[in-house]
Design a protein around this motif. Structure first.
Motif: not given
Ligand code: HEM
Lengths: 284, 439
Positions: A193, A235, A243, A246, B19, B22, B80-81, B84, B88, B162, B166, B169, B415
């Motif tokens: 990870y 990617w 995701h 997490l 998510m 997503g 969606n993004l 979300c 959040r 995050s 999001h 994007f 995490k």
């Molecule tokens: C477009 C591509 C996306 C990218 C590049 C992206 C990127 C990321 C990254 C880098 C994190 C932090 C992960 C980590 O720290 O391990 C994250 C968390 C998260 N993403 Fe995305 N994401 C994307 C799409 C989505 C979509 C479509 C959803 C749904 C709505 C989503 C929902 C979440 C949620 C709920 C978290 C949790 C954050 C947390 O609790 O820290 N993501 N995402």
């Protein structure tokens, strides 16, 4: 430019090939018969290989007077460098050598690809089209090297994880089997990870710098050519890994599989697009 | 997440705030993109795409990335993004800027946990604050009912990683959309010395709104001493109401931008400059090798083309043809400075070799938004992965038990656990160390 530098570069290349082959074999041997001295020799061979690899890259740079990042041969040299440099860093930092058995075969196979598939004309640095003369290309390949290197490590860790856990469930006598040098599976999982956490932003930067370069060179930052598209797919796979981990706690086995699939996508972006798909991207 | 999922609006909101949705959308995007690399695409391989069965063409498979349903998919992903992120935002804000110290011992993290005792409670409290601040923590504290409670956070902006990722994007997709709706894309193949109104270049997409002239001062195919091509250079001027307002020597990878319109060096073709005399009038004419353009002598039906050229820098030789409509009426060879009479009152002289430059011309009003999105994307990822928040919480009873004050503290694992234990242990070690000094 005298031919002597070119010859030295070729010598470096073959030292690197031999060192990485020897290193791989020694890591395997070390895992099988568990003698520390063999593992040390394996690490030593990997270091020699990395030095020769560096030498080959620097010499190519001196000979061509530009960063050696412009054809398939040069990309593979940088790719190997990234993998081995990051691998050695991880080995020294986290002190486990069994990982070498699963990571070193990757540069080994990449070099075998050069040795068997690339003729001398493909290896020399030819004239490059004006589009490749860009600083952004250098950044682009440099970030790719770091990202791919770290992904290769997570791939090795993923395989180790699967072997380790399947051996555990088989209830074999793990005490004195060749698995005894493996770290605990949670360590494998978390380190994988960590590698992906380092590599994902790098891959993103690689894609972004590629887009900037394309925009300077051709006036389009994204043209959906197969190479770009596969880098996007790669990617997305790693984004899904992050995701799932997490939110749904996808650790362990499922995460290990995703790390493996992610790296297969990396390799496909690197090779498959050029050799398996109807050819378009002209520069490896 | 919401309890009142009765109405249709709430249902839709719930779907988009998940998510899981997503990830499914991302998976479909990946799958569809992959299919697009197997089926020939109009943009990259027009002939291949044309050979595909009609049903797939109708469904958009040969132009998959521009098809409405692919864009619809990206639109859903953006919604969606956004949903979300909206949902959040409050939580991340509270966590980062208004954290609540734990109220009871049971609320302290258990996995990474330790206790420090001291005879002097006030000093321990002071030291704890000092050590945490020194290590870069932001401390929020609360004193009540005989206990001192705190929560300390380092790298708290990392909580926004995050969120920023999001949103960026979505910004990227918006930038790409604006680029595909506005602006234009065109191509200009022009010879040395030519002046072309921007309105008259060959357009493959969109419309040109501006009105200025593009002058090609000179074109060079520069070869290095070692025989390799250095680059193609075009010395380009922009002329507006008769005045030169911009000038630059462009080459591949070094474009010129004027009023949002960018000129990219794309290709080069050799050509020749001719002095053409027709009925007493002289015209400088630049013709491209291989018949890329023609000259129609005024008042005639005669078309002059240059069909071949030997591009020796010292002794260029050209082959010309003259057509009456489609019938060839004359052809011949000319060396440098040689003149040939085509008809009475019509002669041509080959003056010199002159390059033709191929320029990609583009206006993309969304491109800066794409770069903004890319920058924010990198920022978000750096915050997520290289700026991990660490949270430490503790409670100290202000009443002495057994002659000593006891501070219980723990670090939250997120995490990512590697490194947190070490960080925590170093805090505890420092607290204990100081403790011994005060004893
Ligand atoms: C477009 C591509 C996306 C990218 C590049 C992206 C990127 C990321 C990254 C880098 C994190 C932090 C992960 C980590 O720290 O391990 C994250 C968390 C998260 N993403 Fe995305 N994401 C994307 C799409 C989505 C979509 C479509 C959803 C749904 C709505 C989503 C929902 C979440 C949620 C709920 C978290 C949790 C954050 C947390 O609790 O820290 N993501 N995402």
């Amino acid at each position: 430019m005298g031919g002597s530098l070119e010859n030295l570069e070729i010598v470096m290349f073959y030292i690197m090939v031999i060192a990485f082959v020897v290193s791989t074999v020694l890591y395997w041997l070390g895992m099988a018969i568990k003698k520390d001295i063999i593992n040390h020799l394996a690490t030593f061979a990997a270091i020699i290989g990395l030095i020769a690899n560096t030498g080959a890259i620097v010499l190519r740079w001196v000979i061509t007077q530009r960063p050696p990042l412009t054809n398939g041969y040069e990309f593979i040299l940088t790719f190997c460098w990234g993998i081995v440099a990051i691998y050695l860093f991880v080995e020294f930092r986290y002190k486990f050598k069994a990982l070498g058995s699963f990571v070193m075969p990757v540069p080994f196979l990449l070099l075998m690809f050069i040795v068997m598939k690339m003729g001398p004309t493909e290896r020399v640095s030819g004239a490059i089209p004006p589009a490749l003369k860009s600083q952004w290309l250098t950044f682009h390949v440099f970030t790719a090297m770091l990202a791919y290197g770290a992904f290769a490590i997570s791939f090795g860790l993923g395989i180790m994880y699967l072997i380790k856990t399947s051996a555990n469930t088989n209830e074999k006598n793990t005490k004195d089997s060749w698995l005894s040098h493996f770290p605990h599976e949670n360590v494998l999982d978390e380190l994988a990870y960590k590698m992906i956490g380092f590599a994902f932003p790098m891959l993103t930067l690689c894609i972004v710098t590629g887009a900037i370069w394309a925009n300077y060179a051709w006036g389009t930052y994204w043209s959906w050519d197969p190479k770009e598209t596969w880098s996007l797919i790669t990617w997305i796979i790693y984004a899904a890994y992050l995701h799932a981990r997490l939110m749904y706690g996808w650790k362990g086995k499922r995460a290990a599989w995703m790390a493996i699939i992610g790296f297969v996508a990396v390799l496909f972006t690197f090779f498959g697009v050029n050799y398996l798909l109807p050819g378009l991207h002209s520069y490896a | 997440m919401s309890n009142k999922s009765d109405g249709i609006v709430e249902k839709i909101w719930d779907i988009f705030s998940s998510m899981k949705t997503g990830l499914v959308l991302l998976g479909i995007v990946a799958l569809v993109s992959g299919i697009g690399t197997l089926v020939p695409q109009v943009s990259l391989d027009p002939e291949g795409a044309d050979a595909v069965a009609d049903i797939w063409k109708t469904l958009g498979f040969t132009n998959i990335y521009a098809s409405p349903w692919f864009q619809f998919l990206l639109g859903l992903l953006c919604i969606n993004l956004i949903v979300c992120s909206v949902q959040r935002f409050g939580g991340i804000y509270k966590l980062s800027f208004q954290p609540k110290p734990p109220q009871e011992h049971s609320a302290l993290p258990q996995k990474i946990y330790s206790q420090v005792t001291s005879k002097d409670g006030e000093a321990l409290k002071q030291r704890t604050q000092k050590v945490l601040k020194k290590k870069g923590y932001y401390v929020t504290q609360l004193e009540k009912e005989g206990s001192w409670n705190f929560i300390a956070q380092k790298h708290r902006l990392g909580n926004w990683g995050s969120f920023v990722t999001h949103i960026s994007f979505v910004i990227l997709v918006i930038g790409a959309l604006i680029g595909s709706l506005g602006g234009f894309k065109g191509y200009l193949m022009a010879g040395e010395g030519s002046v072309t109104p921007i309105q008259q270049i060959e357009i493959s997409k969109g419309q040109v709104k501006d009105d200025f002239m593009v002058k090609i001062n000179s074109v060079e195919d520069r070869i290095l001493p070692n025989g390799e091509r250095d680059n193609w250079y075009t010395d380009l001027s922009i002329i507006e109401s008769g005045e030169e307002v911009a000038r630059k020597s462009i080459s591949v990878n070094h474009p010129l931008t004027y009023k949002g319109i960018t000129f990219y060096q794309a290709s080069y073709a050799p050509g020749g400059l001719f002095n053409v005399k027709v009925k007493g009038e002289e015209y400088p004419v630049v013709l491209q090798n291989g018949g890329g353009n023609f000259f129609n002598a005024p008042g005639t039906n005669l078309f002059l083309v240059m069909s071949a050229m030997k591009t020796d820098p010292q002794e260029p030789v050209i082959l010309y043809q003259v057509f009456d409509e489609t019938k060839q009426v004359k052809m011949g060879q000319l060396t440098l400075g040689q003149t040939e009479t085509i008809q009475d009152d019509y002669s041509i002289t080959f003056e010199k070799a002159a390059g033709f430059t191929g320029l990609q011309v583009k206006e993309d009003p969304g491109v800066w938004i794409v770069w903004l999105g890319s920058g924010l994307l990198m920022l978000g990822l750096l915050l997520s992965f290289y700026w991990r928040p660490v949270r430490v919480a503790g409670i100290m009873n202000l009443e002495k038990d057994h002659e000593e004050y006891e501070l219980a503290l723990g670090a939250f694992t997120g995490k990512f656990n590697m490194g947190i234990k070490e960080e925590f242990d170093s805090i505890v070690a420092e607290l204990k160390d100081v403790n011994q000094v005060t004893k």
